[in-house]
Design a protein around this motif. Structure first.
Motif, short mmCIF file in Angstrom:
data_model
loop_
_atom_site.label_atom_id
_atom_site.label_comp_id
_atom_site.label_asym_id
_atom_site.label_seq_id
_atom_site.Cartn_x
_atom_site.Cartn_y
_atom_site.Cartn_z
N UNK A 197 0.82 -1.21 0.00
CA UNK A 197 0.00 0.00 0.00
C UNK A 197 0.86 1.26 0.00
N UNK A 198 1.91 1.27 0.81
CA UNK A 198 2.76 2.45 0.89
C UNK A 198 3.44 2.74 -0.46
N UNK A 199 3.89 1.70 -1.15
CA UNK A 199 4.52 1.89 -2.45
C UNK A 199 3.52 2.47 -3.45
N UNK A 200 2.29 1.92 -3.43
CA UNK A 200 1.25 2.42 -4.34
C UNK A 200 0.97 3.89 -4.07
N UNK A 201 0.82 4.24 -2.81
CA UNK A 201 0.51 5.62 -2.43
C UNK A 201 1.64 6.57 -2.81
N UNK A 202 2.88 6.12 -2.61
CA UNK A 202 4.03 6.96 -2.95
C UNK A 202 4.09 7.19 -4.46
N UNK A 203 3.85 6.14 -5.24
CA UNK A 203 3.85 6.28 -6.70
C UNK A 203 2.75 7.22 -7.15
N UNK A 204 1.59 7.09 -6.55
CA UNK A 204 0.46 7.95 -6.91
C UNK A 204 0.74 9.40 -6.55
N UNK A 205 1.31 9.63 -5.37
CA UNK A 205 1.63 10.99 -4.95
C UNK A 205 2.67 11.63 -5.85
N UNK A 206 3.67 10.86 -6.23
CA UNK A 206 4.72 11.36 -7.13
C UNK A 206 4.13 11.80 -8.47
N UNK A 207 3.26 10.98 -9.04
CA UNK A 207 2.66 11.32 -10.33
C UNK A 207 1.71 12.50 -10.22
N UNK A 261 1.89 10.18 3.49
CA UNK A 261 2.71 9.56 4.54
C UNK A 261 1.88 9.33 5.80
N UNK A 262 1.08 10.33 6.18
CA UNK A 262 0.29 10.21 7.41
C UNK A 262 -0.80 9.17 7.30
N UNK A 263 -1.46 9.10 6.13
CA UNK A 263 -2.58 8.18 5.97
C UNK A 263 -2.13 6.74 6.04
N UNK A 264 -0.99 6.42 5.44
CA UNK A 264 -0.56 5.03 5.36
C UNK A 264 -0.22 4.46 6.74
N UNK A 265 0.63 5.17 7.49
CA UNK A 265 1.03 4.57 8.77
C UNK A 265 -0.13 4.54 9.75
N UNK A 266 -1.04 5.50 9.66
CA UNK A 266 -2.20 5.47 10.56
C UNK A 266 -3.09 4.26 10.27
N UNK A 267 -3.30 3.97 9.00
CA UNK A 267 -4.16 2.85 8.65
C UNK A 267 -3.54 1.53 9.09
N UNK A 268 -2.22 1.39 8.91
CA UNK A 268 -1.56 0.16 9.33
C UNK A 268 -1.73 -0.05 10.83
N UNK A 269 -1.56 1.02 11.60
CA UNK A 269 -1.74 0.94 13.05
C UNK A 269 -3.17 0.59 13.40
N UNK A 270 -4.12 1.21 12.70
CA UNK A 270 -5.52 0.98 13.02
C UNK A 270 -6.01 -0.40 12.60
N UNK A 271 -5.22 -1.13 11.81
CA UNK A 271 -5.55 -2.51 11.49
C UNK A 271 -4.81 -3.49 12.39
N UNK A 272 -3.49 -3.28 12.54
CA UNK A 272 -2.66 -4.25 13.25
C UNK A 272 -3.02 -4.33 14.73
#
Length: 456
Positions: free
Chosen positions: A56-66, A236-247
Motif C-alpha cells: 500500500x505504501x509503495x502504491x501511495x508513494x507512486x500515486x503521490x509522485x505522479x 505519509x500520514x494516511x498510510x502509517x495510521x491505517x496500518x496501526x488501526x488494522x494491526x
C-alpha cells in the motif's frame, strides 16, 4: 438544478482529503471483514496486514509522485496519459465498478449493524434507508461533504483509538472481564499459523479489499486546494495510521478471545465488548461501527461520481456526465451511482445471509488491478516528468517492480484458489467485457474525432 459548466470546485481542504482517504480505508474491511480474515488465517493475519501495508505504501508513494508531476491529474487521467484510450477505458470503468461494489457492501454492513438493535427489520430495508441518507449528503456542495466526512471519519478513528486503549486495559487485567492468560490465545487453538502459510496467503483478498480506498487521494486531488504542498504529508500520514488501526485492533481481538470463537454474525469489535460484560460498551461500539461504514459508503459515492466525471473528460464516458450542478456537483454521476446501489440493496433482499461475503471478495480483485495500473503508469510516466518532484518513490524502480510482482503473485494465487470461484469468475468476466467494449468504443471515438477534424 443543472447547468452546462464542466468543472469541479476546489472546495476540499487538506484535512478533508486526509480523512476522506482514511474513511475509504477504514470501514467494513476492518470492522466486519476482520472476522473473515481471522477465520481464514487466525492470528497470522497480522503478517498479511503488514505485507499488504508495505505494498500500500509503495502504491501511495507512486500515486503521490505522479500527482505532483502532473497537477490536476487524478488516477484515471494518469492512466490515460500513460497508456492511452483503451487502457484508460478499462481501468476507469473497473474502478467505478469497484467502488460501486464497495459502496454497496458498506451500506449492507450498515444495515446489518442496525439489525443489532432492530433484529426483526429486513436487511434490505435498513440498507435502503442508509443509502437515502448518504446520497443526500453527496448532493451538497463538496466543501460540506468534506466537512461531514471529516467528522464521520473522526468518530471512527477516535473509536478505534478508544478500542485499542480499552483493549490493552482488558489484556492487562486493569478492566475486569479479560482473559487471565491472553498470551495463550496467540499460540493455542492451532498456534499462530493455524492454517499454515496458505491460510495467511488466502487472507490477502479481504486485506486488499480493506486497504482499497487509499487511492481515493488520487481522485480527490483535482478538488484539493494547494495539493502540491499538502499531498506528500497526507500520503505519509494516511498510510502509517491505517496500518496501526488494522494491526493493533487485530492483536487485541486475538488476545482477548480465541480467534476461532470469532463469528461472522456480528462485528468482532462488538463481540469482544459483549464478552467482557462492560455495561453499554457493545451498544456504543455498534453505533460507532454504523457511523464508520456509513462514512466509507459516503466516500464510495464521492469516488464513483468523480470517476465518471473524469472519464467523461477523457472521452471514455458520455459527455453528458460533464454537466454539474450550480454548486459544482456531478449530479448525473451521483444519480447513476444511486441506481446501481438500489441493485445492490435488491441483492440483500434475495440473499440476505450471504450477500456481504460474496460482494466483499470481488473488490479485492479489482483493487489489485487498479493498483497494478498505478504502478505501471508510474514506470511509464517517470521519464516524461517536466520537473522532478521533491516527493519521489525511494529505490525506484525496484520498489515499484516489487509491488507489481507481489500483486501479480497474489492475484494469480486467488484465481487458482477454489474458494474464490465466484469472485474470480465475476472479475474475469467483467474485465473481458470491458476489453471488448474498449475496442468498440475506441472505434467510435476515432470516427467522431476524424469527423470533427474534417469539419474544421
Amino acid at each position: 438544478m443543472e447547468n452546462n459548466q464542466q468543472n469541479l470546485k476546489k472546495g476540499l481542504l487538506p484535512r478533508h482529503v486526509q480523512f476522506i482517504a482514511l474513511a475509504g480505508m477504514i470501514g467494513t474491511g476492518i470492522f466486519k471483514g476482520s472476522s473473515d480474515t481471522l477465520n481464514i488465517a487466525g492470528p497470522s493475519v497480522i503478517v498479511t496486514y503488514l505485507i499488504g501495508g508495505l505494498i500500500l505504501f509503495i502504491i501511495m508513494a507512486a500515486l503521490g509522485e505522479m500527482a505532483l508531476a502532473f497537477p490536476n491529474f487524478n488516477v484515471q487521467h494518469l492512466v490515460n496519459k500513460a497508456f492511452g484510450f483503451q487502457v484508460s477505458f478499462i481501468v476507469g470503468w473497473l474502478y467505478w465498478i469497484n467502488w460501486i461494489l464497495v459502496t454497496v457492501v458498506e451500506l449492507l454492513a450498515a444495515g446489518s449493524f442496525l439489525q443489532y438493535w432492530f433484529p426483526s427489520a429486513p436487511l434490505w430495508l435498513l440498507s435502503f434507508l442508509c443509502a437515502v441518507v448518504i446520497v443526500g449528503i453527496n448532493l451538497t456542495q463538496v466543501k460540506y461533504y468534506g466537512e461531514l466526512e471529516f467528522w464521520f471519519a473522526g468518530i471512527k478513528i477516535l473509536a478505534l483509538i478508544a478500542f485499542i486503549v480499552l483493549g490493552f486495559f482488558l489484556l492487562l487485567g486493569i478492566i475486569p472481564g479479560s482473559s487471565h492468560d491472553s498470551i495463550a490465545n496467540y499460540t493455542a487453538h492451532g498456534g499462530f499459523f493455524p492454517h499454515g502459510a496458505g491460510g495467511m496467503f488466502s487472507a490477502f483478498l479481504v486485506v486488499m479489499f480493506s486497504y482499497g480506498g487509499a487511492e481515493l487521494i488520487g481522485v480527490a486531488v483535482t478538488e484539493t486546494k494547494d495539493a502540491e504542498r499538502v499531498l506528500p504529508k497526507i500520503i505519509k500520514g494516511a498510510v502509517w495510521r491505517v496500518i496501526i488501526f488494522y494491526i493493533l485492533p487485530i492483536l487485541i481481538i486475538c488476545g482477548i478471545m480465541p480467534w476461532n470463537k470469532v463469528s461472522g454474525a456480528e462485528s468482532p469489535f462488538v463481540q469482544v465488548f459483549s464478552s467482557t460484560g462492560l455495561p453499554g460498551a457493545a451498544h456504543i461500539m455498534n453505533f460507532v461501527l454504523l457511523t464508520a461504514v456509513l462514512s466509507a459508503a459516503n466516500s464510495g459515492i464521492y469516488a464513483t461520481s468523480r470517476t465518471l466525471f473524469s472519464m467523461a473528460q477523457s472521452g471514455v464516458a458520455p459527455k453528458s456526465l460533464l454537466k454539474t450542478s450550480k454548486s459544482g456537483i456531478p449530479l448525473t454521476g451521483i444519480m447513476i451511482t444511486s441506481a446501481f446501489i438500489l441493485g445492490g440493496v435488491y441483492l440483500a433482499y434475495i440473499t440476505p445471509s450471504q450477500v456481504i461475503s460474496y460482494l466483499m471478495t470481488i473488490p479485492g480483485f479489482t483493487v489489485m488491478l487498479i493498483w497494478l495500473s498505478i504502478c505501471a503508469a508510474q514506470l511509464k510516466l517517470r521519464p516524461l516528468y517536466k520537473k522532478q518532484s521533491a516527493f519521489r518513490v525511494k529505490w525506484y524502480p525496484f520498489t515499484t517492480i516489487f509491488a507489481i510482482v507481489s500483486l501479480c503473485i497474489i492475484f494469480i494465487g486467488f484465481l487458482l484458489n477454489p474458494n474464490n470461484v465466484i469472485g474470480s469468475t465475476v472479475s474475469l468476466v467483467t474485465v473481458a467485457v470491458l476489453i471488448i467494449l474498449s475496442f468498440a468504443v475506441k472505434k467510435r471515438w476515432t470516427l467522431v474525432n476524424l469527423n470533427s477534424i474534417r469539419q474544421v
